[in-house]
Design a protein around this motif. Structure first.
Motif, PDB file in Angstrom:
ATOM      1  N   PHE A   4       0.899  -1.157   0.000  1.00  0.00           N
ATOM      2  CA  PHE A   4       0.000   0.000   0.000  1.00  0.00           C
ATOM      3  C   PHE A   4       0.933   1.200   0.000  1.00  0.00           C
ATOM      4  O   PHE A   4       1.911   1.227   0.757  1.00  0.00           O
ATOM      5  N   TYR A   5       0.671   2.189  -0.856  1.00  0.00           N
ATOM      6  CA  TYR A   5       1.597   3.313  -0.960  1.00  0.00           C
ATOM      7  C   TYR A   5       0.854   4.633  -1.125  1.00  0.00           C
ATOM      8  O   TYR A   5      -0.315   4.670  -1.518  1.00  0.00           O
ATOM      9  N   ILE A   6       1.575   5.699  -0.816  1.00  0.00           N
ATOM     10  CA  ILE A   6       1.047   7.051  -0.989  1.00  0.00           C
ATOM     11  C   ILE A   6       2.092   7.872  -1.731  1.00  0.00           C
ATOM     12  O   ILE A   6       3.267   7.884  -1.364  1.00  0.00           O
ATOM     13  N   LEU A   7       1.628   8.552  -2.779  1.00  0.00           N
ATOM     14  CA  LEU A   7       2.472   9.448  -3.555  1.00  0.00           C
ATOM     15  C   LEU A   7       2.021  10.881  -3.308  1.00  0.00           C
ATOM     16  O   LEU A   7       0.833  11.142  -3.148  1.00  0.00           O
ATOM     17  N   LYS A   8       2.961  11.787  -3.326  1.00  0.00           N
ATOM     18  CA  LYS A   8       2.662  13.213  -3.191  1.00  0.00           C
ATOM     19  C   LYS A   8       3.060  13.896  -4.485  1.00  0.00           C
ATOM     20  O   LYS A   8       4.168  13.712  -4.988  1.00  0.00           O
ATOM     21  N   GLU A  51       3.554   0.668   2.993  1.00  0.00           N
ATOM     22  CA  GLU A  51       3.451  -0.432   3.947  1.00  0.00           C
ATOM     23  C   GLU A  51       3.524  -1.723   3.144  1.00  0.00           C
ATOM     24  O   GLU A  51       2.961  -1.811   2.059  1.00  0.00           O
ATOM     25  N   ALA A  52       4.212  -2.719   3.674  1.00  0.00           N
ATOM     26  CA  ALA A  52       4.348  -4.009   2.995  1.00  0.00           C
ATOM     27  C   ALA A  52       3.380  -5.017   3.598  1.00  0.00           C
ATOM     28  O   ALA A  52       3.178  -5.053   4.815  1.00  0.00           O
ATOM     29  N   TYR A  53       2.795  -5.839   2.728  1.00  0.00           N
ATOM     30  CA  TYR A  53       1.846  -6.876   3.128  1.00  0.00           C
ATOM     31  C   TYR A  53       2.237  -8.197   2.485  1.00  0.00           C
ATOM     32  O   TYR A  53       2.755  -8.228   1.370  1.00  0.00           O
ATOM     33  N   VAL A  54       1.948  -9.266   3.166  1.00  0.00           N
ATOM     34  CA  VAL A  54       2.231 -10.603   2.648  1.00  0.00           C
ATOM     35  C   VAL A  54       1.262 -10.958   1.530  1.00  0.00           C
ATOM     36  O   VAL A  54       1.626 -11.637   0.577  1.00  0.00           O
ATOM     37  N   SER A  55       0.031 -10.462   1.613  1.00  0.00           N
ATOM     38  CA  SER A  55      -0.985 -10.850   0.635  1.00  0.00           C
ATOM     39  C   SER A  55      -1.559  -9.638  -0.099  1.00  0.00           C
ATOM     40  O   SER A  55      -1.569  -8.523   0.420  1.00  0.00           O
ATOM     41  N   GLU A  56      -2.059  -9.893  -1.283  1.00  0.00           N
ATOM     42  CA  GLU A  56      -2.760  -8.868  -2.056  1.00  0.00           C
ATOM     43  C   GLU A  56      -3.981  -8.387  -1.274  1.00  0.00           C
ATOM     44  O   GLU A  56      -4.264  -7.186  -1.228  1.00  0.00           O
ATOM     45  N   ALA A  57      -4.702  -9.309  -0.668  1.00  0.00           N
ATOM     46  CA  ALA A  57      -5.913  -8.948   0.076  1.00  0.00           C
ATOM     47  C   ALA A  57      -5.609  -7.945   1.180  1.00  0.00           C
ATOM     48  O   ALA A  57      -6.373  -6.992   1.393  1.00  0.00           O
ATOM     49  N   GLY A  58      -4.510  -8.125   1.889  1.00  0.00           N
ATOM     50  CA  GLY A  58      -4.144  -7.209   2.959  1.00  0.00           C
ATOM     51  C   GLY A  58      -3.869  -5.810   2.444  1.00  0.00           C
ATOM     52  O   GLY A  58      -4.335  -4.812   3.015  1.00  0.00           O
ATOM     53  N   ALA A  59      -3.120  -5.704   1.358  1.00  0.00           N
ATOM     54  CA  ALA A  59      -2.793  -4.399   0.782  1.00  0.00           C
ATOM     55  C   ALA A  59      -4.033  -3.710   0.229  1.00  0.00           C
ATOM     56  O   ALA A  59      -4.240  -2.512   0.429  1.00  0.00           O
ATOM     57  N   ARG A  60      -4.882  -4.464  -0.455  1.00  0.00           N
ATOM     58  CA  ARG A  60      -6.104  -3.882  -1.036  1.00  0.00           C
ATOM     59  C   ARG A  60      -7.080  -3.447   0.055  1.00  0.00           C
ATOM     60  O   ARG A  60      -7.761  -2.430  -0.077  1.00  0.00           O
ATOM     61  N   SER A  65      -9.618   0.982   3.007  1.00  0.00           N
ATOM     62  CA  SER A  65      -9.960   1.628   4.285  1.00  0.00           C
ATOM     63  C   SER A  65      -9.443   3.059   4.331  1.00  0.00           C
ATOM     64  O   SER A  65     -10.120   3.947   4.845  1.00  0.00           O
ATOM     65  N   VAL A  66      -8.265   3.299   3.783  1.00  0.00           N
ATOM     66  CA  VAL A  66      -7.721   4.661   3.776  1.00  0.00           C
ATOM     67  C   VAL A  66      -8.528   5.557   2.842  1.00  0.00           C
ATOM     68  O   VAL A  66      -8.828   6.709   3.179  1.00  0.00           O
TER      69      VAL A  66
END
Length: 87
Positions: A4-8, A51-60, A65-66
């Motif tokens: 999951f990432y954020i760009l400015k 943020e790093a996640y083990v699964s695609e589901a976690g990142a998505r 939510s954000v």
């Protein structure tokens, strides 16, 4: 690994893009090369958070939510902005 990432945007200091991917370097390059329609008007970008996640589901799930809740995104963006001010 998924991210999951954020760009400015460096063009529009108020614009932050939130996304997820399994290849952060590739996706960041795509954004800055104008290959992503939703971010093209705001080029160039700086990667300011991930943020790093083990699964695609976690990142998505985190991305959703954000994006869906100001109670989640506002404090996160505020924290990122404070960090950027110190640099």
């Amino acid at each position: 690994m998924w991210y999951f990432y954020i760009l400015k945007s460096l063009k529009d200091q108020k614009y932050f893009y939130k996304g997820s991917t399994n290849d952060l370097r590739r996706r960041f390059t795509q954004h800055n090369e104008g290959k992503v329609i939703s971010t093209k008007p705001y080029l160039p970008f700086q990667l300011v958070y991930y943020e790093a996640y083990v699964s695609e589901a976690g990142a998505r799930e985190r991305e959703a939510s954000v994006k869906a809740s100001g109670n989640v995104s506002v404090p996160l963006i505020r924290r990122i902005k404070k960090t950027l001010e110190k640099n």
